[in-house]
Design a protein around this motif. Sequence first.
Motif, PDB file in Angstrom:
ATOM      1  N   ALA A 144      10.871  -4.010   3.007  1.00  0.00           N
ATOM      2  CA  ALA A 144      10.483  -2.612   2.815  1.00  0.00           C
ATOM      3  C   ALA A 144       8.992  -2.503   2.495  1.00  0.00           C
ATOM      4  CB  ALA A 144      11.318  -1.986   1.695  1.00  0.00           C
ATOM      5  N   ALA A 145       8.485  -3.465   1.718  1.00  0.00           N
ATOM      6  CA  ALA A 145       7.063  -3.446   1.356  1.00  0.00           C
ATOM      7  C   ALA A 145       6.175  -3.610   2.580  1.00  0.00           C
ATOM      8  CB  ALA A 145       6.769  -4.540   0.339  1.00  0.00           C
ATOM      9  N   ARG A 146       6.661  -4.311   3.595  1.00  0.00           N
ATOM     10  CA  ARG A 146       5.877  -4.452   4.820  1.00  0.00           C
ATOM     11  C   ARG A 146       5.712  -3.119   5.530  1.00  0.00           C
ATOM     12  NH1 ARG A 146       7.380  -9.092   8.818  1.00  0.00           N
ATOM     13  NH2 ARG A 146       5.267  -8.598   9.500  1.00  0.00           N
ATOM     14  N   PHE A 147       6.633  -2.190   5.270  1.00  0.00           N
ATOM     15  CA  PHE A 147       6.492  -0.840   5.822  1.00  0.00           C
ATOM     16  C   PHE A 147       5.637   0.037   4.910  1.00  0.00           C
ATOM     17  CE2 PHE A 147      10.545  -1.997   7.955  1.00  0.00           C
ATOM     18  CZ  PHE A 147      10.178  -1.715   9.255  1.00  0.00           C
ATOM     19  N   GLY A 148       5.142  -0.530   3.801  1.00  0.00           N
ATOM     20  CA  GLY A 148       4.352   0.256   2.857  1.00  0.00           C
ATOM     21  C   GLY A 148       5.191   0.986   1.836  1.00  0.00           C
ATOM     22  N   VAL A 149       6.468   0.588   1.666  1.00  0.00           N
ATOM     23  CA  VAL A 149       7.368   1.248   0.722  1.00  0.00           C
ATOM     24  C   VAL A 149       7.806   0.229  -0.313  1.00  0.00           C
ATOM     25  CG1 VAL A 149       9.440   2.635   0.429  1.00  0.00           C
ATOM     26  CG2 VAL A 149       8.185   2.711   2.598  1.00  0.00           C
ATOM     27  N   LEU A 150       7.460   0.468  -1.582  1.00  0.00           N
ATOM     28  CA  LEU A 150       7.797  -0.467  -2.655  1.00  0.00           C
ATOM     29  C   LEU A 150       8.908   0.127  -3.519  1.00  0.00           C
ATOM     30  CD1 LEU A 150       7.409  -3.002  -4.297  1.00  0.00           C
ATOM     31  CD2 LEU A 150       5.551  -1.869  -5.528  1.00  0.00           C
ATOM     32  N   PHE A 151      10.094  -0.467  -3.431  1.00  0.00           N
ATOM     33  CA  PHE A 151      11.232  -0.035  -4.233  1.00  0.00           C
ATOM     34  C   PHE A 151      11.240  -0.777  -5.559  1.00  0.00           C
ATOM     35  CE2 PHE A 151      12.541   1.465  -0.138  1.00  0.00           C
ATOM     36  CZ  PHE A 151      13.346   2.572  -0.395  1.00  0.00           C
TER      37      PHE A 151
END
Length: 556
Positions: free
Chosen positions: A223-230
């Motif tokens: 998800a972080a590779r898409f720029g989204v940090l959960f």
Amino acid sequence: MGLHSQNTERHEGGTIQAKEMPRGILIIRLVIASVIFAVSAVVSMPVVVKTILLVIASLVAGYDLILGAVNSVEGKDYFNISIILVFVSVIGFVIGYGIEVAAMLILYKVGLVLNDYVKERTVTSAEELLRYRDTEEIGRTVETANRPASGELEAGEKINGAASFVLKILIGFAVLFAILAPLLTHLTVRESIHRALSIILIATPASVMLSIPLIGIVGIFSAARFGVLFNKASSIEKLSDIKTLIVDKAGVLAEECPKLLSVQSDVLDTNTFLTFAAHAVYYSEQPIAKVLSNATDGEYKLEVVSNFSEIPGWGVEVDIGGAHVILATKELYVSRGEAIPFESEPSDCQIFYMMIANRYIGKITISNSTLDSAENLVADFKNNGIAKCILISEDGREDTAAFASKFGFDDAYGELDTEKKLALIDSICSKTAEGDMYLYSSGIESHSKAEIDVRVSKAGKYADALVNPNSISTMPAVFSVADRIRAVATENAIFAMAVKAILVFLSINGLCNLWFAMFIDSAAAIFTLLNSIRVSSESLLKGMINRREEDEFAEE
């Protein structure tokens, strides 16, 4: 990172608690245990001496299991794997299968070392996947992944519950088998107990559960590779159930802080006009407040401000130094029948008109640009499983409705301040049977009633996830990550359960002993770990991510 081998120590109150043991020490223990085991197996010696050596090899390899078993008993966790292994080991030695017990414990610990290594290598490789992200994002992602229980999934809880149920059923079956087999078949008591111990060993859910946290961690990095940090993997997993999306326009689809384009007044000079306007909107939550705050350098004299009234979507009313001031869009003045020289507004601008003491003073024009990411955002979300998209905004109802229609929203609500937004979200979420997600930019001092709060920002206290403002267009693709981590968790559980079913069948027929059961179960655990890594390397996700990373890299 990963499943470290554990030693234990006793703390206040007598409770034994686990502490991590360095892998090097465990490897040394395993080497020593293996040498002792080999000597006992190869060298001819009296049975008593052989048994003593096998006991020593077992204790060197797995003495911490005894301490873990005591800790589990004190915690009333009677089906913990430490208790099961100690029980199987003790009974195994008693009935004369010491060589199998020693081999089983050594293989168990070897499996832990291998599992630990695979996990650490996976996380190291996952960090490499973020090579195009900025240093801050990489650091935050690694910090999240290293946080205790960050990789746990709700699917894991369900699988663990099912595995625990199966464990209890098989233990009951094994006990009945040990009692009835000698009465109903040709098996001796020793043989029936041996087979029952194999069944109990196979019933432990280790191979089922080891991969679950790793799947979650890989999901966090993906998800972080898409720029989204959960903030945790279970929040990513919930995306699979989200059907309603509530989008806050400001900062997501349009500029959160518009630009001041012009100030026009035939009565006041620009500085005085801006000072009045800035004081008027000081307590406002509308975007115009941020514009004027940035445009004004002087200090505020809030003692002259009174009777402030927010009019969401239109503007504000307030008394400044005893004079009544209105700063609002033409919709408010039209609704009140005020005669003001209105001008037509370009689609990328918004005009606020000011009256002081019932006299028209002038106007402020600010930008009202739509972000490039807004064009296909709703369509992309719907292509990834969202059934209904709802727009909320501080803008007037007519402007909000027009914007919603242009970009494909199913519903729209305008003239909302933060309090009204949260109340509306509460109402929407209470009426929907499936999951809801709130996508916003401006800060709120609490979590909304939506299942997931996602903030478009590089920082945020209450959000379940943060989206890099430059990556909002790739946010919908994270739903693919959610679907895959849940699917892989299910695949691993089915595979591990199938392996256990085969081993139970072999054990009943005397074709599977203790060490072989442990060997196959450890191999199944490693296979599920390797299968989990596929989430970050599948061609669909990799292609989407690489295209986005190449675009961002080119822009830089």
